[in-house]
Structure formats: structure tokens, C-alpha cells
Design a protein around this motif. Sequence first.
Motif, PDB file in Angstrom:
ATOM      1  N   TRP A   1      -0.705   0.038   5.405  1.00  0.00           N
ATOM      2  CA  TRP A   1      -0.215  -0.168   4.047  1.00  0.00           C
ATOM      3  C   TRP A   1       0.318   1.124   3.449  1.00  0.00           C
ATOM      4  O   TRP A   1       1.393   1.130   2.829  1.00  0.00           O
ATOM      5  CB  TRP A   1      -1.337  -0.722   3.168  1.00  0.00           C
TER       6      TRP A   1
ATOM      7  N   LEU B   1       4.245   1.859   2.189  1.00  0.00           N
ATOM      8  CA  LEU B   1       4.475   2.227   0.798  1.00  0.00           C
ATOM      9  C   LEU B   1       5.133   3.597   0.677  1.00  0.00           C
ATOM     10  O   LEU B   1       6.042   3.799  -0.144  1.00  0.00           O
ATOM     11  CB  LEU B   1       3.151   2.211   0.027  1.00  0.00           C
TER      12      LEU B   1
ATOM     13  N   GLY C   1       7.831   1.614  -1.958  1.00  0.00           N
ATOM     14  CA  GLY C   1       7.149   0.580  -2.711  1.00  0.00           C
ATOM     15  C   GLY C   1       8.053  -0.133  -3.713  1.00  0.00           C
ATOM     16  O   GLY C   1       9.271   0.093  -3.717  1.00  0.00           O
TER      17      GLY C   1
ATOM     18  N   TRP D   1       6.403  -2.747  -2.776  1.00  0.00           N
ATOM     19  CA  TRP D   1       5.960  -3.638  -1.710  1.00  0.00           C
ATOM     20  C   TRP D   1       6.002  -2.894  -0.384  1.00  0.00           C
ATOM     21  O   TRP D   1       6.505  -1.767  -0.308  1.00  0.00           O
ATOM     22  CB  TRP D   1       6.792  -4.920  -1.699  1.00  0.00           C
TER      23      TRP D   1
ATOM     24  N   ASP E   1       4.708  -8.832   3.289  1.00  0.00           N
ATOM     25  CA  ASP E   1       3.700  -8.886   2.234  1.00  0.00           C
ATOM     26  C   ASP E   1       2.934 -10.207   2.285  1.00  0.00           C
ATOM     27  O   ASP E   1       1.717 -10.238   2.094  1.00  0.00           O
ATOM     28  CB  ASP E   1       4.359  -8.710   0.868  1.00  0.00           C
TER      29      ASP E   1
ATOM     30  N   TYR F   1      -1.902  -1.472  -4.114  1.00  0.00           N
ATOM     31  CA  TYR F   1      -1.050  -2.497  -3.516  1.00  0.00           C
ATOM     32  C   TYR F   1      -1.772  -3.835  -3.507  1.00  0.00           C
ATOM     33  O   TYR F   1      -1.193  -4.872  -3.869  1.00  0.00           O
ATOM     34  CB  TYR F   1      -0.655  -2.096  -2.098  1.00  0.00           C
TER      35      TYR F   1
ATOM     36  N   ARG G   1      -1.656  -5.388  -6.873  1.00  0.00           N
ATOM     37  CA  ARG G   1      -0.324  -5.940  -7.194  1.00  0.00           C
ATOM     38  C   ARG G   1      -0.138  -7.301  -6.539  1.00  0.00           C
ATOM     39  O   ARG G   1       0.401  -8.225  -7.155  1.00  0.00           O
ATOM     40  CB  ARG G   1       0.780  -4.984  -6.738  1.00  0.00           C
TER      41      ARG G   1
END
Length: 208
Positions: free
Chosen positions: A117, A121, A126, A128, A138, A162, A165
Motif C-alpha cells: 500500500w 501511494l 495517491g 488511491w 483498490d 488509505y 479512505r
Amino acid sequence: MRMLDIPFTERLVPFGEGSNWSEFRRFSPTGKVPCLVDGELTIWDSLAIVEYLAESCPAIWPKAKEARAWARSAAAEMHSGFGALRSQCPMNCGLHIALGAMDDALRQDLDRLNELWQDGLSRFGGPWLAGEAFGAVDAFFAPAVFRAINYRLPLAPAAADYAQRILELPAMQEWLAAALAEPWREPGHEQEALQAGTLLEDRRRSPG
């Protein structure tokens, strides 16, 4: 499909106790889910479904070649890997569990999840994993987000942000609300989840 406004009709077939082979074989050649039926076509396996949808919805994968290659690799890794995370933290949206001792296999999966991740990012900026737009990669990690939060798994700061989100997306909130409202229970799966650690909270409606 919800995130990218791809129209579809959902058919929910609950898991029953024991094998679901006979019931699921009515619509899925493998007797497993998910399965997408598009007219006369049947597409089974989540990765195949994503690639099929991408033929008519290019936004599923990033436009840039590097980001697209990374996203496909990461999605495929989630699709075929993270066995310890799957087995030791069974998917259950409604249970909050304090995980017991973490063995080497689970720790390795969690380290890799954090690494992956954070790599996406930082590499693509980012918010996503593969850049500015939410995509298939995602979606593939959405169940891992539920696992990380519900089992209180330690995440690095960027990975934790993340995960939050993802969790706050309307489609994720709809998924969570629907899961909490389901009345069905599968005893074997319930036992697997409860054996993972100490139950802190069961947010689901009462069965029956």
C-alpha cells in the motif's frame, strides 16, 4: 462496479451450512462466487470479471502504462496470495475482534500489505493505490481493509489513512450496512472468526 457507475443487478445467494456447491452451481461453473452473468455470457472468478468489465470500461485500470502494470500486479497478488491473512482473519464485516498472538505467516502478510500500500501511494501520489482515480486494484483490497479494521491489525500511518479512505466510501458504507442487516449465520465461519481472538463487539442484527 458501484464506484464506477457500471449498471448491474445484484442477486444475493446466502451461504448455507456446509458445502454450497449444488446451490452455487446453478449459476457459477465453479460453484463459487462472485460470478457475473451478462446476457448469454457467464464470467466467473473476480479477476476475470474485472478484465471483462475493463473491455468496455477502461477506467477500471489506470491510463498510464507503469501505473496500469503495477495495479494489475498488485491486484493479482491479492487475488492469489495473503493466505495467512485470509485464514487467520476470516472475513466478517460485523465482528470486531482483538486478534490473539500473531504468527510469522500472518506478520509476513501484514508487513507485505503495509509495504504494498505504501509503495503504491508514494509511487503514484495517491489518494488511491495507483493514483488519483479509484480502480480495480483498490476494489481488490477492500476486503483486506475490513479485516485490518475489524481485527485491529497494525498499519503504518500511510496505510492506515488509505484504509480509512476506503472505509468512508459510500459504496463501502452500503456494503457494511447490508452486511450488518443480514440475518444469516454459517456456523463454521462463525466459529473460525471467534477462534481468531477475543470478541469485542458484534454489530450485526440478531439472526432469525
